[in-house]
Structure formats: structure tokens, C-alpha cells
Design a protein around this motif. Structure first.
Motif, PDB file in Angstrom:
ATOM      1  N   ALA A   1       0.821  -1.213   0.000  1.00 40.48           N
ATOM      2  CA  ALA A   1       0.000   0.000   0.000  1.00 40.48           C
ATOM      3  C   ALA A   1       0.856   1.264   0.000  1.00 40.48           C
ATOM      4  N   PHE A   2       2.019   1.217   0.634  1.00 38.62           N
ATOM      5  CA  PHE A   2       2.878   2.398   0.739  1.00 38.62           C
ATOM      6  C   PHE A   2       4.224   2.226   0.039  1.00 38.62           C
ATOM      7  N   ASP A   3       4.437   1.073  -0.604  1.00 40.55           N
ATOM      8  CA  ASP A   3       5.678   0.772  -1.310  1.00 40.55           C
ATOM      9  C   ASP A   3       6.891   1.087  -0.422  1.00 40.55           C
ATOM     10  N   THR A   4       6.882   0.480   0.769  1.00 40.00           N
ATOM     11  CA  THR A   4       7.965   0.726   1.710  1.00 40.00           C
ATOM     12  C   THR A   4       8.366  -0.562   2.419  1.00 40.00           C
ATOM     13  N   PHE A   5       9.605  -0.591   2.877  1.00 40.37           N
ATOM     14  CA  PHE A   5      10.138  -1.736   3.595  1.00 40.37           C
ATOM     15  C   PHE A   5      10.316  -1.409   5.067  1.00 40.37           C
ATOM     16  N   TYR A   6      10.252  -2.442   5.892  1.00 36.21           N
ATOM     17  CA  TYR A   6      10.628  -2.344   7.294  1.00 36.21           C
ATOM     18  C   TYR A   6      11.653  -3.435   7.541  1.00 36.21           C
ATOM     19  N   LYS A   7      12.725  -3.084   8.241  1.00 33.35           N
ATOM     20  CA  LYS A   7      13.803  -4.023   8.521  1.00 33.35           C
ATOM     21  C   LYS A   7      13.929  -4.175  10.026  1.00 33.35           C
ATOM     22  N   GLY A   8      13.940  -5.421  10.492  1.00 33.02           N
ATOM     23  CA  GLY A   8      13.993  -5.631  11.931  1.00 33.02           C
ATOM     24  C   GLY A   8      14.663  -6.936  12.306  1.00 33.02           C
TER      25      GLY A   8
ATOM     26  N   LYS B   1      22.985 -16.739  14.642  1.00 36.19           N
ATOM     27  CA  LYS B   1      23.358 -17.508  15.837  1.00 36.19           C
ATOM     28  C   LYS B   1      23.162 -16.737  17.136  1.00 36.19           C
ATOM     29  N   SER B   2      23.163 -15.420  17.053  1.00 33.06           N
ATOM     30  CA  SER B   2      23.049 -14.619  18.275  1.00 33.06           C
ATOM     31  C   SER B   2      22.308 -13.320  17.973  1.00 33.06           C
ATOM     32  N   ARG B   3      21.815 -12.688  19.028  1.00 37.41           N
ATOM     33  CA  ARG B   3      21.121 -11.418  18.852  1.00 37.41           C
ATOM     34  C   ARG B   3      22.073 -10.337  18.324  1.00 37.41           C
ATOM     35  N   PRO B   4      23.301 -10.241  18.810  1.00 37.95           N
ATOM     36  CA  PRO B   4      24.210  -9.238  18.230  1.00 37.95           C
ATOM     37  C   PRO B   4      24.421  -9.420  16.721  1.00 37.95           C
ATOM     38  N   GLU B   5      24.492 -10.666  16.252  1.00 37.78           N
ATOM     39  CA  GLU B   5      24.633 -10.909  14.808  1.00 37.78           C
ATOM     40  C   GLU B   5      23.392 -10.438  14.065  1.00 37.78           C
ATOM     41  N   ALA B   6      22.209 -10.735  14.599  1.00 39.65           N
ATOM     42  CA  ALA B   6      20.955 -10.305  13.967  1.00 39.65           C
ATOM     43  C   ALA B   6      20.862  -8.786  13.941  1.00 39.65           C
ATOM     44  N   MET B   7      21.275  -8.143  15.010  1.00 36.70           N
ATOM     45  CA  MET B   7      21.225  -6.685  15.075  1.00 36.70           C
ATOM     46  C   MET B   7      22.225  -6.040  14.115  1.00 36.70           C
ATOM     47  N   ALA B   8      23.382  -6.652  13.957  1.00 39.03           N
ATOM     48  CA  ALA B   8      24.394  -6.121  13.031  1.00 39.03           C
ATOM     49  C   ALA B   8      23.878  -6.164  11.599  1.00 39.03           C
ATOM     50  N   LEU B   9      23.244  -7.280  11.218  1.00 44.30           N
ATOM     51  CA  LEU B   9      22.690  -7.376   9.868  1.00 44.30           C
ATOM     52  C   LEU B   9      21.536  -6.387   9.702  1.00 44.30           C
ATOM     53  N   GLU B  10      20.699  -6.240  10.712  1.00 37.69           N
ATOM     54  CA  GLU B  10      19.604  -5.272  10.650  1.00 37.69           C
ATOM     55  C   GLU B  10      20.154  -3.868  10.385  1.00 37.69           C
ATOM     56  N   ARG B  11      21.206  -3.477  11.073  1.00 35.05           N
ATOM     57  CA  ARG B  11      21.811  -2.154  10.872  1.00 35.05           C
ATOM     58  C   ARG B  11      22.295  -1.985   9.432  1.00 35.05           C
ATOM     59  N   LYS B  12      22.930  -3.029   8.883  1.00 40.08           N
ATOM     60  CA  LYS B  12      23.401  -2.957   7.494  1.00 40.08           C
ATOM     61  C   LYS B  12      22.230  -2.799   6.537  1.00 40.08           C
ATOM     62  N   LEU B  13      21.157  -3.568   6.763  1.00 40.24           N
ATOM     63  CA  LEU B  13      19.997  -3.501   5.878  1.00 40.24           C
ATOM     64  C   LEU B  13      19.324  -2.133   5.950  1.00 40.24           C
ATOM     65  N   LYS B  14      19.291  -1.536   7.123  1.00 43.71           N
ATOM     66  CA  LYS B  14      18.647  -0.227   7.276  1.00 43.71           C
ATOM     67  C   LYS B  14      19.379   0.860   6.500  1.00 43.71           C
ATOM     68  N   ASN B  15      20.619   0.616   6.128  1.00 47.77           N
ATOM     69  CA  ASN B  15      21.378   1.591   5.338  1.00 47.77           C
ATOM     70  C   ASN B  15      21.160   1.447   3.837  1.00 47.77           C
ATOM     71  N   LEU B  16      20.418   0.428   3.417  1.00 45.29           N
ATOM     72  CA  LEU B  16      20.171   0.218   1.994  1.00 45.29           C
ATOM     73  C   LEU B  16      19.007   1.079   1.509  1.00 45.29           C
ATOM     74  N   SER B  17      19.122   1.571   0.281  1.00 42.90           N
ATOM     75  CA  SER B  17      18.012   2.276  -0.353  1.00 42.90           C
ATOM     76  C   SER B  17      16.922   1.263  -0.710  1.00 42.90           C
ATOM     77  N   LYS B  18      15.779   1.746  -1.139  1.00 45.65           N
ATOM     78  CA  LYS B  18      14.688   0.854  -1.535  1.00 45.65           C
ATOM     79  C   LYS B  18      15.124  -0.049  -2.690  1.00 45.65           C
ATOM     80  N   GLU B  19      15.795   0.518  -3.679  1.00 43.98           N
ATOM     81  CA  GLU B  19      16.246  -0.288  -4.823  1.00 43.98           C
ATOM     82  C   GLU B  19      17.279  -1.323  -4.399  1.00 43.98           C
ATOM     83  N   ARG B  20      18.215  -0.933  -3.549  1.00 43.63           N
ATOM     84  CA  ARG B  20      19.227  -1.885  -3.079  1.00 43.63           C
ATOM     85  C   ARG B  20      18.601  -2.971  -2.209  1.00 43.63           C
ATOM     86  N   THR B  21      17.560  -2.617  -1.467  1.00 37.88           N
ATOM     87  CA  THR B  21      16.846  -3.615  -0.670  1.00 37.88           C
ATOM     88  C   THR B  21      16.183  -4.636  -1.579  1.00 37.88           C
TER      89      THR B  21
END
Length: 89
Positions: A12-19, A54-74
Motif C-alpha cells: 500500500a505504501f511501497d515501503t520496507f521495514y527491517k527488523g 546464531k546470536s542477537r548481536p549478529e541479527a542486530m548487526a545485519l539489521e543495521r546494514k539492511l537499514k542503510n540500503l536504499s529501496k532499490e538496493r533492498t
């Protein structure tokens, strides 16, 4: 305990959420039920990608990287890492 990094998409809003979470389906339900204030207005959400870490810190690190991607890169990321599954975003 398992941890996941995930991507949601709102058509509906053509947007992503990363978590990140330890229960992807429960988290999706929370987003779609409006219990998450930050994402409530963009409902409905569709789970378009997730991966286990494997761990919450690993999941959070990947989340941070994904949040830096543009919509097209996502979108490119989803296609590249969906193990052959097509993406309709």
C-alpha cells in the motif's frame, strides 16, 4: 535461542521495514495488528525475507546494514538472497 533478521514490505505504501526478533511470525502479527506504533500506519505488512542468526548481536548487526540500503538496493538484496525464490516487490 534463535534470532532472525527480517524484511517486511507494505504494498500500500511501497515501503520496507527491517527488523530483528526471536520469533518472526509473532513479530509479523504484532506489526499487522497495529501493536507496533512505528509500523501501524503502513499495514498490511508482508514478510518478504528473513534469515536465522546464531546470536542477537549478529541479527542486530545485519539489521543495521539492511537499514542503510536504499529501496532499490533492498529489492536487489531480496532477489539475490532469496535462494531462487521469486520476489514480487
Amino acid at each position: 535461542m534463535k534470532y532472525f533478521t527480517y524484511l517486511l514490505y507494505s504494498e500500500a505504501f511501497d515501503t520496507f521495514y527491517k527488523g530483528q526478533t526471536n520469533n518472526v511470525l509473532e513479530r509479523l502479527h504484532r506489526h499487522n495488528s497495529g501493536r507496533e506504533k512505528a509500523t501501524a500506519r503502513y499495514r498490511p505488512w508482508k514478510l518478504v525475507w528473513f534469515t536465522e542468526k546464531k546470536s542477537r548481536p549478529e541479527a542486530m548487526a545485519l539489521e543495521r546494514k539492511l537499514k542503510n540500503l536504499s529501496k532499490e538496493r533492498t529489492k536487489e538484496f531480496i532477489v539475490k538472497y532469496s535462494k531462487g525464490a521469486g520476489s514480487d516487490v
